[in-house]
Design a protein around this motif. Sequence first.
Motif, PDB file in Angstrom:
ATOM      1  N   GLN A 132      20.321  52.587  52.792  1.00  0.00           N
ATOM      2  CA  GLN A 132      19.267  51.975  53.612  1.00  0.00           C
ATOM      3  C   GLN A 132      18.144  52.948  53.885  1.00  0.00           C
ATOM      4  OE1 GLN A 132      19.180  48.712  54.486  1.00  0.00           O
ATOM      5  NE2 GLN A 132      17.107  49.149  55.267  1.00  0.00           N
ATOM      6  N   ASN A 133      18.514  54.206  54.203  1.00  0.00           N
ATOM      7  CA  ASN A 133      17.466  55.211  54.460  1.00  0.00           C
ATOM      8  C   ASN A 133      16.647  55.507  53.206  1.00  0.00           C
ATOM      9  OD1 ASN A 133      17.490  56.445  57.313  1.00  0.00           O
ATOM     10  ND2 ASN A 133      19.674  56.227  56.890  1.00  0.00           N
ATOM     11  N   LYS A 142      15.953  53.434  50.871  1.00  0.00           N
ATOM     12  CA  LYS A 142      14.981  52.341  50.711  1.00  0.00           C
ATOM     13  C   LYS A 142      13.799  52.526  51.649  1.00  0.00           C
ATOM     14  CE  LYS A 142      18.229  48.827  49.045  1.00  0.00           C
ATOM     15  NZ  LYS A 142      18.863  47.521  49.300  1.00  0.00           N
ATOM     16  N   ASN A 143      14.100  52.920  52.871  1.00  0.00           N
ATOM     17  CA  ASN A 143      12.990  53.103  53.820  1.00  0.00           C
ATOM     18  C   ASN A 143      12.065  54.237  53.379  1.00  0.00           C
ATOM     19  OD1 ASN A 143      13.996  51.017  55.422  1.00  0.00           O
ATOM     20  ND2 ASN A 143      15.259  52.393  56.683  1.00  0.00           N
ATOM     21  N   ASN A 152       9.971  53.192  50.465  1.00  0.00           N
ATOM     22  CA  ASN A 152       8.823  52.360  50.884  1.00  0.00           C
ATOM     23  C   ASN A 152       7.715  53.212  51.467  1.00  0.00           C
ATOM     24  OD1 ASN A 152       9.991  49.973  50.041  1.00  0.00           O
ATOM     25  ND2 ASN A 152      11.024  49.611  52.010  1.00  0.00           N
ATOM     26  N   GLY A 153       8.126  54.224  52.258  1.00  0.00           N
ATOM     27  CA  GLY A 153       7.112  55.090  52.858  1.00  0.00           C
ATOM     28  C   GLY A 153       6.346  55.877  51.786  1.00  0.00           C
TER      29      GLY A 153
END
Length: 770
Positions: free
Chosen positions: A408-409, A411-412, A415-416
């Motif tokens: 999950q991290n 992916k975040n 995105n950033g």
Amino acid sequence: MEETHSDFNSQQETNIRSIIFKYVRYWPLFLVSIFVGILTVYLHIRYRAVNEYNIESTILLKNVEAGQGLNNLTEFTNLGLVKNTHSLEDEIGILTSFGVMEEVISKNNYHITFYNEGSIRDVELHGNNIPINITADETAENLIYNTPVHFQYIDPTTYKLSATIKVDDVEKEINSQHTFGEVITTPYGTFTIATKGENPSFDNSQKLYFKIGNKEDVITNYIGRLSVTSANKTGGSLNLSFISNDRKKGEEVLSNIIETYIEKTIKYENELAENTIKMIDDRLTLLSGEIEGVEKTVVDFKTQNTVTNIANNADTYIQQSNDYKNRVAEYQTQINVLEGVEFSLQNSNNETTIGGTAINDPTVNSLITQYNQALIEKQNLSQSASSSNPVIANLDQSLNSLRQSIVQNIKNVKNGYSIASGNLLANANKYDYKIAKVPGMEKKLIDISRDKSTKEGLYLYLLQKREEEVLSLAAPVSSTRIVSYPKSGKWPISPNKKILYFTGLLLGLAIPTSLIYAKEILNNKITSVEDLTKKLRAPFLGEIAKSKKQTIVITEDRDASPEAELFRLLLFNLNYLKKSENNQTILVTSTAKGEGKTFMASNLALTFASNGEKVVVLTFDLREPKLMDNFNLPNSPGISDYIVKESTSTSEIIQKHPNIENFYLVGSGSIKTHVGRLMVNNRIGELMENLKNNFDRIIIDTAPIGLISDAFALDEYIDSTIYVVRKDVTKKDAIKTINTIYDNERLKNTMVVLNDTKAAASYGYGSSKK
């Protein structure tokens, strides 16, 4: 062959000598003609011919080129900003132009000529020899050109004029008296006459008069006398020459032509300089405004494009763009690492640790560290415990939880990074756009700068040229230099005395030669032995010179006169050319009366008689007998009496000369009718037979065969024929008659004698032509 060639050469020499002699005999005429010709030339040179002198000068023209006009700065020549160079042909055209000559003649009044009237010819006056100045009104309708106006000085304030003009086709002399300096109007012109100086000297013994010529005619005449040529093909020198009948006047005219040309050149160059300065000033004002406009354009351009220095700004744009692109590349690397970890977590058997040292996010790194520690702990427990061990079960649960957190991290973080990369690319593209605009801005700025530089350069150049033109106006020096001042030749070029005297000599020879030749051409008479013999085919017996005695030349046996000797020579030639042995009977005839046949027959008979031969002369010219008159004897009884009267014997008609031995004569008789019938009578044969039996020689004087044919009737009784031709009396056409008689043998053994020549120049033998 050689003999024929020699005869031909001899004949040619004889012809040449005869031609020369034909003219030489007129030597007194040639001497008189030559004297008259030379005297005429002398008088012409002395009293009629006008001497003409050639005045020469040389000038050097600067800023000229032979054949073309060029300039070092051709582009400005067309603008008129600098002085053109000129071609020599252009300058020659200016020097010989109507305008220059008109100014010279008008300024110096060369169209007004002064003369001193002489007894033989008038002499033109010039310069200080003219005591007055005349100013004519050439617009006046009453001006009569080239009218001699005589001037007479009366006192210091008064003078008298006289002229002869036509009034209503009648010549009228007009006399008038005027005051010096006043404007006078006469029937022949309006003008002013003033004295030269305060105390002019006048010589009233001189008959002074003047003429006012048509200025245009005088200008044309002077231009015709002027010649201007290039001294060489490459230089700028011109040779000027002017022909004048007065040396001083010619030098003055040529000097004035050069001075006028120089003045016009300076005036033209000054006008050109003034016009150039004015145009330069106008152009400088215009260029100042254009330069200000260009400078404002540069300011507006930099302001509009927010640039101060395009080169420095371009470097900054490139650096910023590269920085943004490098950061985008770093973000993309992180994204790729994160995707690798994500892929490993999602597809591996969860029994391996995760390498995450290249990930810059601390949260992800912390989770990966926790994950790796838990996994290692599990692996260590699995060696001593079974999978059902609660501790291991807890560790598995922790590992699953950590794995989900890491994914999950990631992916975040991805995105950033994606959002940051997009922003960085946008900024990089912005700077790339600015970089793309730099060449266009730089080109435009260069164009503007070039325009500015061009206008500034032209501005400075025009300032320099303006100063040059101002300096040329301040010091007006002509570009023409006089190399040699006008100087007249020592001797006149016309008239050429040598040629004139030689012409006089030639005319002195040509005129009498032409007259003699024309006389020969037009003369149809036989004038010499050559005229006779060159076309004569019959033998030429000789020539008999003119005698003072008109009838009998030989008067005694021992007569030694030249005439008697010529007849003795004739006898010798006759004996040489005879065709019969005895040559007893000789007929003497001619073409017309007056040619000397009776004279020839008489003296030929006397010559035979003087040689001791018994000779009888017969007068067979029954119509106009002259023979007996020459000897003062009667004509009858004679031949016609013998023919008609058969009772008349031969002895009755024969008359012995009372004073000359062996010399007998027979007259024509008293009957002169039906002569043609008498000439064919048989009694003539009887007469001739009797005479041949009693005389050694029989000489027959017959009528001229050109008029009647009596002589042909006697052909059967004769042995030879002497045809008499008289110089300057017998026509040349008679030679055809003689040739016809000779060729057709109409008279036996025809021979020709030329009578009445001027001198017995040659005796020689006769020559037979066949």
